[in-house]
Design a protein around this motif. Sequence first.
Motif, PDB file in Angstrom:
ATOM      1  N   LEU A  17      29.512  27.543  85.086  1.00 27.61           N
ATOM      2  CA  LEU A  17      30.373  27.111  83.984  1.00 27.61           C
ATOM      3  C   LEU A  17      31.766  27.668  84.208  1.00 27.61           C
ATOM      4  N   ILE A  18      32.781  26.823  84.067  1.00 21.45           N
ATOM      5  CA  ILE A  18      34.160  27.289  84.135  1.00 21.45           C
ATOM      6  C   ILE A  18      34.822  27.033  82.788  1.00 21.45           C
ATOM      7  N   VAL A  19      35.481  28.055  82.263  1.00 17.87           N
ATOM      8  CA  VAL A  19      36.012  28.021  80.910  1.00 17.87           C
ATOM      9  C   VAL A  19      37.530  28.114  80.948  1.00 17.87           C
ATOM     10  N   SER A  20      38.183  27.168  80.307  1.00 15.24           N
ATOM     11  CA  SER A  20      39.622  27.233  80.074  1.00 15.24           C
ATOM     12  C   SER A  20      39.839  27.723  78.653  1.00 15.24           C
ATOM     13  N   MET A  21      40.644  28.769  78.491  1.00 14.28           N
ATOM     14  CA  MET A  21      40.813  29.379  77.172  1.00 14.28           C
ATOM     15  C   MET A  21      42.228  29.143  76.658  1.00 14.28           C
ATOM     16  N   PRO A  22      42.442  28.020  75.961  1.00 12.97           N
ATOM     17  CA  PRO A  22      43.781  27.631  75.509  1.00 12.97           C
ATOM     18  C   PRO A  22      44.169  28.357  74.225  1.00 12.97           C
ATOM     19  N   ILE A  23      44.542  29.613  74.362  1.00 13.33           N
ATOM     20  CA  ILE A  23      44.854  30.460  73.208  1.00 13.33           C
ATOM     21  C   ILE A  23      46.275  30.998  73.372  1.00 13.33           C
ATOM     22  N   HIS A  24      47.093  30.815  72.352  1.00 12.63           N
ATOM     23  CA  HIS A  24      48.512  31.154  72.454  1.00 12.63           C
ATOM     24  C   HIS A  24      48.743  32.643  72.613  1.00 12.63           C
ATOM     25  N   ASP A  25      48.117  33.454  71.797  1.00 11.11           N
ATOM     26  CA  ASP A  25      48.335  34.900  71.820  1.00 11.11           C
ATOM     27  C   ASP A  25      47.476  35.542  72.901  1.00 11.11           C
ATOM     28  N   VAL A  26      48.080  36.318  73.785  1.00 11.32           N
ATOM     29  CA  VAL A  26      47.332  36.862  74.914  1.00 11.32           C
ATOM     30  C   VAL A  26      46.259  37.849  74.469  1.00 11.32           C
ATOM     31  N   GLU A  27      46.508  38.605  73.414  1.00  9.58           N
ATOM     32  CA  GLU A  27      45.485  39.554  72.960  1.00  9.58           C
ATOM     33  C   GLU A  27      44.260  38.802  72.437  1.00  9.58           C
ATOM     34  N   ALA A  28      44.482  37.713  71.720  1.00  9.67           N
ATOM     35  CA  ALA A  28      43.363  36.884  71.259  1.00  9.67           C
ATOM     36  C   ALA A  28      42.658  36.232  72.439  1.00  9.67           C
ATOM     37  N   ARG A  29      43.411  35.865  73.467  1.00  9.39           N
ATOM     38  CA  ARG A  29      42.812  35.269  74.661  1.00  9.39           C
ATOM     39  C   ARG A  29      41.918  36.280  75.375  1.00  9.39           C
ATOM     40  N   LEU A  30      42.383  37.503  75.494  1.00  8.15           N
ATOM     41  CA  LEU A  30      41.570  38.537  76.137  1.00  8.15           C
ATOM     42  C   LEU A  30      40.313  38.837  75.324  1.00  8.15           C
ATOM     43  N   ARG A  31      40.439  38.782  74.014  1.00 10.25           N
ATOM     44  CA  ARG A  31      39.271  38.972  73.161  1.00 10.25           C
ATOM     45  C   ARG A  31      38.262  37.849  73.389  1.00 10.25           C
ATOM     46  N   SER A  32      38.739  36.635  73.577  1.00 15.33           N
ATOM     47  CA  SER A  32      37.861  35.502  73.841  1.00 15.33           C
ATOM     48  C   SER A  32      37.135  35.685  75.174  1.00 15.33           C
ATOM     49  N   VAL A  33      37.853  36.150  76.186  1.00 13.24           N
ATOM     50  CA  VAL A  33      37.236  36.423  77.485  1.00 13.24           C
ATOM     51  C   VAL A  33      36.096  37.424  77.328  1.00 13.24           C
ATOM     52  N   GLU A  34      36.329  38.441  76.516  1.00  8.63           N
ATOM     53  CA  GLU A  34      35.309  39.463  76.283  1.00  8.63           C
ATOM     54  C   GLU A  34      34.089  38.884  75.565  1.00  8.63           C
ATOM     55  N   ILE A  35      34.310  38.098  74.515  1.00 10.64           N
ATOM     56  CA  ILE A  35      33.194  37.551  73.738  1.00 10.64           C
ATOM     57  C   ILE A  35      32.352  36.609  74.594  1.00 10.64           C
ATOM     58  N   PHE A  36      32.988  35.758  75.386  1.00 14.15           N
ATOM     59  CA  PHE A  36      32.237  34.862  76.267  1.00 14.15           C
ATOM     60  C   PHE A  36      31.383  35.656  77.253  1.00 14.15           C
ATOM     61  N   SER A  37      31.894  36.787  77.724  1.00 17.29           N
ATOM     62  CA  SER A  37      31.165  37.571  78.721  1.00 17.29           C
ATOM     63  C   SER A  37      29.894  38.189  78.161  1.00 17.29           C
ATOM     64  N   ARG A  38      29.764  38.221  76.842  1.00 15.30           N
ATOM     65  CA  ARG A  38      28.575  38.791  76.226  1.00 15.30           C
ATOM     66  C   ARG A  38      27.489  37.735  75.984  1.00 15.30           C
ATOM     67  N   SER A  39      27.760  36.503  76.372  1.00 13.10           N
ATOM     68  CA  SER A  39      26.779  35.432  76.166  1.00 13.10           C
ATOM     69  C   SER A  39      25.523  35.693  76.982  1.00 13.10           C
ATOM     70  N   PRO A  40      24.346  35.505  76.394  1.00  7.20           N
ATOM     71  CA  PRO A  40      23.096  35.620  77.155  1.00  7.20           C
ATOM     72  C   PRO A  40      22.997  34.593  78.280  1.00  7.20           C
ATOM     73  N   SER A  41      23.806  33.541  78.228  1.00  8.45           N
ATOM     74  CA  SER A  41      23.775  32.505  79.281  1.00  8.45           C
ATOM     75  C   SER A  41      24.533  32.912  80.520  1.00  8.45           C
ATOM     76  N   MET A  42      25.322  33.995  80.450  1.00  7.61           N
ATOM     77  CA  MET A  42      26.179  34.372  81.568  1.00  7.61           C
ATOM     78  C   MET A  42      25.466  35.283  82.554  1.00  7.61           C
ATOM     79  N   GLN A  43      25.502  34.863  83.811  1.00  5.30           N
ATOM     80  CA  GLN A  43      25.009  35.705  84.902  1.00  5.30           C
ATOM     81  C   GLN A  43      26.202  36.439  85.504  1.00  5.30           C
ATOM     82  N   LYS A  44      26.250  37.743  85.352  1.00  2.02           N
ATOM     83  CA  LYS A  44      27.404  38.511  85.819  1.00  2.02           C
ATOM     84  C   LYS A  44      27.303  38.782  87.310  1.00  2.02           C
ATOM     85  N   VAL A  45      28.458  38.838  87.951  1.00  4.92           N
ATOM     86  CA  VAL A  45      28.507  39.066  89.396  1.00  4.92           C
ATOM     87  C   VAL A  45      29.049  40.467  89.679  1.00  4.92           C
TER      88      VAL A  45
END
Length: 329
Positions: free
Chosen positions: A301-329
């Motif tokens: 899965l590739i995710v584009s995160m169209p979020i204006h504020d960079v701090e909110a964008r980084l928070r989104s990156v963090e929340i997605f990384s906690r998904s049970p569907s994500m296989q971490k490398v």
Amino acid sequence: MVPFSILDLSQVGEGNSVADAFANTARMARQAEELGYNRYWLAEHHGMPGVASSATAVAIGHVGHHTSKIRIGSGGIMLPNHAPLIIAEQFGTLEALFPGRVDLGLGRAPGTDMRTARALRRNMENGVDSFPYDVAELQAYMEPPNGTEPILAVPGSGAKVPIWVLGSSTYGAQLAAQMGLPYAFASHFAPDLLHQALRIYRQQYRPSPQNPEPKVMVGVMGVAADTDEEAKYLFTSMQQAFAALRRNERKPFPAPVRGLQLSPEERQMVDHMLQYAVVGSSETINRTLETFLAATGADELIVSMPIHDVEARLRSVEIFSRSPSMQKV
């Protein structure tokens, strides 16, 4: 579980500069690496005040210098805009600088309007679709040299950078299948033919030495926040940007707004094009991703995160990384 990756356009937010956009890209790439994302790709677009990644190979090098292990590459290079030899040299250079980390995703669209495409001065006059031949030529430039090549890509020869075909229709699926290449479908903005294209790709796939099995990546727009309400608010930036494209308005990436007002026609278009967007709190994100990945059978899965504020964008990156569907490398 599948690997998650990031697709970045180095967004130039309303009120920010291109330099700000590249600084934000570096921060986002570092965080993606720390959180176990697989790839960090940048996309080629031209003539868009909200997108800074037009010199894509240069931007990839910027990300490479700010990271150490995450795969970096293009999602994608719009090959009709370039001579294959130039791309072989650029990505051969990147592979020499960041060995074993570089991917080359190739698209067939110009990544801009027709007037700008003509200004790029390649393959606009004869009407012949040379994309399959250009992909094959590019592959040949990056093969190990045998001493008989009339033209040598330096750097590039022997680089063997993995090539992906990107697409939003069945054309790219058929080409990727015939050439034995991985395939990435742009479902984050072109949802209509997703399932048909994936079916064709898998059914027609011809194994290659580099890729004995088909490999599918699918894209989503992703906006995660602490609450569904906050995520929907942040997502209004992307909704505004799509509506502006329909009006042919060129402007930086807009800040979010409360109570977004769109015309009925704009609302229908935006909702349709972004139907696979994943927007919400952690719980909503996890539920939506599980359904989407099950429906597509995607390998990544590739995710584009169209979020204006960079701090909110980084928070989104963090929340997605906690998904049970994500296989971490």
